[in-house]
Design a protein around this motif. Structure first.
Motif, PDB file in Angstrom:
ATOM      1  N   MET A   1       4.894  39.634   3.999  1.00  0.00           N
ATOM      2  CA  MET A   1       4.765  40.361   2.741  1.00  0.00           C
ATOM      3  C   MET A   1       3.471  39.930   2.062  1.00  0.00           C
ATOM      4  SD  MET A   1       5.849  42.595   0.585  1.00  0.00           S
ATOM      5  CE  MET A   1       7.510  42.933   1.186  1.00  0.00           C
ATOM      6  N   SER A   2       2.626  40.904   1.755  1.00  0.00           N
ATOM      7  CA  SER A   2       1.344  40.621   1.114  1.00  0.00           C
ATOM      8  C   SER A   2       1.315  41.209  -0.288  1.00  0.00           C
ATOM      9  CB  SER A   2       0.205  41.225   1.943  1.00  0.00           C
ATOM     10  OG  SER A   2       0.313  42.645   1.956  1.00  0.00           O
ATOM     11  N   ARG A   3       0.340  40.773  -1.063  1.00  0.00           N
ATOM     12  CA  ARG A   3       0.154  41.344  -2.397  1.00  0.00           C
ATOM     13  C   ARG A   3      -0.177  42.826  -2.292  1.00  0.00           C
ATOM     14  NH1 ARG A   3      -4.700  39.483  -6.373  1.00  0.00           N
ATOM     15  NH2 ARG A   3      -5.853  40.482  -4.681  1.00  0.00           N
ATOM     16  N   ALA A   4      -0.947  43.203  -1.279  1.00  0.00           N
ATOM     17  CA  ALA A   4      -1.318  44.610  -1.094  1.00  0.00           C
ATOM     18  C   ALA A   4      -0.074  45.479  -0.880  1.00  0.00           C
ATOM     19  CB  ALA A   4      -2.267  44.750   0.088  1.00  0.00           C
ATOM     20  N   LYS A   5       0.861  45.003  -0.059  1.00  0.00           N
ATOM     21  CA  LYS A   5       2.061  45.778   0.214  1.00  0.00           C
ATOM     22  C   LYS A   5       2.989  45.813  -0.996  1.00  0.00           C
ATOM     23  CE  LYS A   5       5.884  46.273   3.496  1.00  0.00           C
ATOM     24  NZ  LYS A   5       6.530  45.726   4.728  1.00  0.00           N
ATOM     25  N   MET A   6       3.091  44.704  -1.700  1.00  0.00           N
ATOM     26  CA  MET A   6       4.000  44.630  -2.834  1.00  0.00           C
ATOM     27  C   MET A   6       3.447  45.342  -4.065  1.00  0.00           C
ATOM     28  SD  MET A   6       6.962  43.324  -3.944  1.00  0.00           S
ATOM     29  CE  MET A   6       7.447  41.793  -3.161  1.00  0.00           C
ATOM     30  N   PHE A   7       2.127  45.207  -4.319  1.00  0.00           N
ATOM     31  CA  PHE A   7       1.582  45.714  -5.572  1.00  0.00           C
ATOM     32  C   PHE A   7       0.539  46.825  -5.403  1.00  0.00           C
ATOM     33  CE2 PHE A   7       3.108  41.403  -6.492  1.00  0.00           C
ATOM     34  CZ  PHE A   7       3.981  41.696  -7.539  1.00  0.00           C
ATOM     35  N   TYR A   8      -0.568  46.528  -4.766  1.00  0.00           N
ATOM     36  CA  TYR A   8      -1.632  47.543  -4.651  1.00  0.00           C
ATOM     37  C   TYR A   8      -2.543  47.193  -3.491  1.00  0.00           C
ATOM     38  CZ  TYR A   8      -5.489  50.657  -5.894  1.00  0.00           C
ATOM     39  OH  TYR A   8      -6.460  51.631  -5.872  1.00  0.00           O
ATOM     40  N   ASP A   9      -2.846  48.193  -2.663  1.00  0.00           N
ATOM     41  CA  ASP A   9      -3.717  48.020  -1.506  1.00  0.00           C
ATOM     42  C   ASP A   9      -5.100  48.554  -1.856  1.00  0.00           C
ATOM     43  OD1 ASP A   9      -5.086  48.233   0.975  1.00  0.00           O
ATOM     44  OD2 ASP A   9      -3.179  48.292   2.040  1.00  0.00           O
TER      45      ASP A   9
ATOM     46  N   GLU B   1      -0.683  52.568  -4.244  1.00  0.00           N
ATOM     47  CA  GLU B   1       0.231  51.691  -4.969  1.00  0.00           C
ATOM     48  C   GLU B   1       1.214  51.055  -3.992  1.00  0.00           C
ATOM     49  OE1 GLU B   1      -0.011  50.847  -7.987  1.00  0.00           O
ATOM     50  OE2 GLU B   1      -1.217  52.368  -8.965  1.00  0.00           O
ATOM     51  N   GLY B   2       1.728  49.898  -4.371  1.00  0.00           N
ATOM     52  CA  GLY B   2       2.658  49.178  -3.529  1.00  0.00           C
ATOM     53  C   GLY B   2       4.111  49.495  -3.817  1.00  0.00           C
ATOM     54  N   LEU B   3       4.981  48.662  -3.304  1.00  0.00           N
ATOM     55  CA  LEU B   3       6.418  48.916  -3.360  1.00  0.00           C
ATOM     56  C   LEU B   3       6.964  48.955  -4.783  1.00  0.00           C
ATOM     57  CD1 LEU B   3       7.524  46.567  -0.425  1.00  0.00           C
ATOM     58  CD2 LEU B   3       7.398  49.076  -0.385  1.00  0.00           C
ATOM     59  N   VAL B   4       6.472  48.099  -5.664  1.00  0.00           N
ATOM     60  CA  VAL B   4       7.068  48.011  -6.996  1.00  0.00           C
ATOM     61  C   VAL B   4       6.821  49.260  -7.836  1.00  0.00           C
ATOM     62  CG1 VAL B   4       6.932  45.496  -7.036  1.00  0.00           C
ATOM     63  CG2 VAL B   4       5.064  46.836  -8.030  1.00  0.00           C
TER      64      VAL B   4
ATOM     65  N   ASN C   1      -9.918  45.565  -9.662  1.00  0.00           N
ATOM     66  CA  ASN C   1     -10.147  46.280 -10.921  1.00  0.00           C
ATOM     67  C   ASN C   1      -8.998  47.233 -11.253  1.00  0.00           C
ATOM     68  OD1 ASN C   1     -12.722  45.113 -11.351  1.00  0.00           O
ATOM     69  ND2 ASN C   1     -13.649  46.582  -9.928  1.00  0.00           N
ATOM     70  N   HIS C   2      -7.981  47.204 -10.425  1.00  0.00           N
ATOM     71  CA  HIS C   2      -6.862  48.131 -10.628  1.00  0.00           C
ATOM     72  C   HIS C   2      -5.760  47.487 -11.461  1.00  0.00           C
ATOM     73  CE1 HIS C   2      -3.971  51.341  -9.736  1.00  0.00           C
ATOM     74  NE2 HIS C   2      -3.078  50.387  -9.539  1.00  0.00           N
ATOM     75  N   GLU C   3      -5.367  48.171 -12.516  1.00  0.00           N
ATOM     76  CA  GLU C   3      -4.247  47.736 -13.338  1.00  0.00           C
ATOM     77  C   GLU C   3      -3.091  48.703 -13.123  1.00  0.00           C
ATOM     78  OE1 GLU C   3      -5.365  47.348 -17.394  1.00  0.00           O
ATOM     79  OE2 GLU C   3      -6.826  45.742 -17.014  1.00  0.00           O
TER      80      GLU C   3
END
Length: 491
Positions: free
Chosen positions: A261-269, A275-278, A317-319
């Protein structure tokens, strides 16, 4: 809540269920080997098929249902065959799938993706007339389930290569869901009866449980289904049905089992600009969390802490923001089934920090649940899982229940804000699941609210607090949850 009128109480529960929910009730028989189980459909999809092919007595046309499943619910390994039919034989193909869409700002081009089949935006197109006809359904959420019809758009030149085009889309839910009708229907059942109705909706046979404690433990798992960003930890013995409930009951959740599990997959790639899973689900459940490899521990821990606190995340830079709860599901040895010992030692390193664990609202003692057995599988009339999952999804947006909780709960001075918020959020979830017809504080007794909503919420948060004291005695040692009480609403 008022007791049932005698004339209502005399009517058998099954009859009341069918009268109150009408076409939203299906006959489920999971005790016996069922032809439909061979297709390994999630329960929300299985009940959709049952509803389509069952008669009023619960008899299903096996042949028609089988043909429908084979034609309209393909497996991932069928995708090459589907592509071959579309591209080489110029067929239009219809099937049930999860779809997401993209609107290109620079070119105004419309494209779609089928994530379960690996079809990305760059290989697809949505013609304007199709968009005009289907955009309302396609824009309901980030990802939508429905019957897609695909065809082929031939290449023109190198700048305009061939693409798979969307020819039509029909929303998966073929009926409108009235939340007010659902709330009204709840009034025709006692609490004990309603608990059994909820268990049937998620495929469990209430009669198979030894007591109400076990039943309520199962229902506790549904808290993240009805409450936004409710973060929970469940440690349980193997075989208690964690994976099934979080992976099959609702089309709005996501179950991740093992792997990386990476930050890209969970939040943003950043690379894929997606967008990621959340951002796209009601909850993200990390099953067998001990086996999950977190790519960059510090990076993931920082992202989780920020997101679990306020629902926001920043990647480059993505929020972004999301409403998904984070659920940790793990197996635990019998010797560690005790909240007064360190139960989190076997969790991945990313969770070995008290500041992150403090952001989990509650802990579910999964050892209160029996191992799955045939006696726990539903056999009888029950709420359609797909309908009930949709109801739970809609309940997430209903602010009425939190207003009731705020009105009923008395918070002592100097109570820890994070503890108070966690307890109130869990209590709100219980209220939605067990007393959905309650819309005002005076519609539930103080005794019921304390016993079924506030007390269990305090217990769940209390275990997190105990574990924090073991993990970080300097910061949390000796601290307990605030003594929240039910206000007296008498004039």
């Amino acid at each position: 809540m008022a007791d049932l009128a005698p004339e209502v109480a005399r009517i058998p529960v099954e009859e009341r269920l069918r009268d109150s929910f009408d076409e939203m009730v299906v006959y489920k028989n999971l005790k016996e080997s069922n032809f439909i189980s061979a297709f390994k459909l999630p329960s929300f999809m299985r009940d959709w098929v049952l509803k389509r092919f069952e008669d009023e007595n619960g008899n299903i046309d096996v042949e028609e249902a089988t043909e429908f499943i084979k034609e309209f619910i393909p497996k991932k390994e069928d995708w090459k065959s589907i592509k071959n039919r579309i591209i080489n034989y110029q067929e239009s193909v219809k099937f049930l799938a999860k779809i997401s869409i993209e609107i290109n700002i620079k070119t105004q081009e419309l494209s779609f993706a089928l994530p379960d089949f690996g079809l990305g935006f760059k290989d697809t197109v949505i013609p304007r007339p199709v968009w005009e006809a289907c955009s309302e359904d396609l824009l309901k959420a980030e990802e939508n389930w429905g019957v897609v019809e695909l065809g082929y758009q031939y290449p023109v030149d190198k700048k305009n290569p061939g693409k798979i085009k969307l020819m039509s889309f029909k929303d998966f839910c073929p009926y409108s869901i009235d939340l007010d009708e659902f709330k009204e229907a709840r009034k025709y059942f006692t609490l004990d009866e309603w608990i059994d109705v909820v268990l049937g909706a998620i495929d469990y046979n209430a009669a198979g449980y030894e007591n109400k404690i076990q039943k309520l433990a199962v229902i506790t798992r549904l808290l993240p289904f009805v409450e936004r960003r409710l973060n929970m930890i469940e440690l349980a013995p193997k075989g208690t049905g964690k994976s099934y409930l979080f992976g099959s009951v609702s089309r709005f959740g996501w179950l991740s089992s093992g792997g990386t599990m990476s930050r890209a997959k969970m939040f943003y790639d950043i690379a894929k600009n997606t967008e990621g899973l959340v951002a796209n689900h009601d909850y993200v459940a990390l099953d067998e969390v001990q086996t999950i490899n977190f790519k960059d521990v510090d990076e993931m821990r920082g992202a989780l802490k920020g997101y679990m606190e306020n629902g926001k995340y920043t990647v480059g830079n993505h929020e972004g923001n999301g409403d998904a709860g984070i659920i940790l599901l793990g197996n635990i040895p019998a010797d560690d089934m005790n909240e007064y010992v360190d139960m989190f030692q076997s969790l991945p390193k990313v969770f070995h920090e008290s500041a992150l664990i403090d952001r989990f609202h509650g802990f579910l003692k999964g050892w209160n649940l029996p191992r799955m057995n045939d006696g726990l599988k539903i056999c009888g009339w029950a709420l359609n899982s797909e309908y009930f999952a949709s109801i739970m999804h809609i309940l997430r947006d209903d602010p009425t229940y939190r207003a009731v909780v705020d009105a009923l709960v008395e918070v002592p001075d100097k109570a820890d804000t994070r503890d108070t918020e966690a307890i109130k959020r869990i209590a709100t979830g219980y209220l939605k699941l067990l007393f959905p017809c309650v819309t005002k504080p005076d519609e539930i007794s103080s005794k019921d609210f304390m016993r079924y909503c506030l007390k269990p919420a305090m217990d769940m948060r209390g275990i997190i607090k105990i574990q924090l004291g073991i993990m970080d005695p300097g910061e949390f040692g000796g601290k307990s949850v605030p003594d929240l009480r039910v206000k007296s609403l008498e004039a």
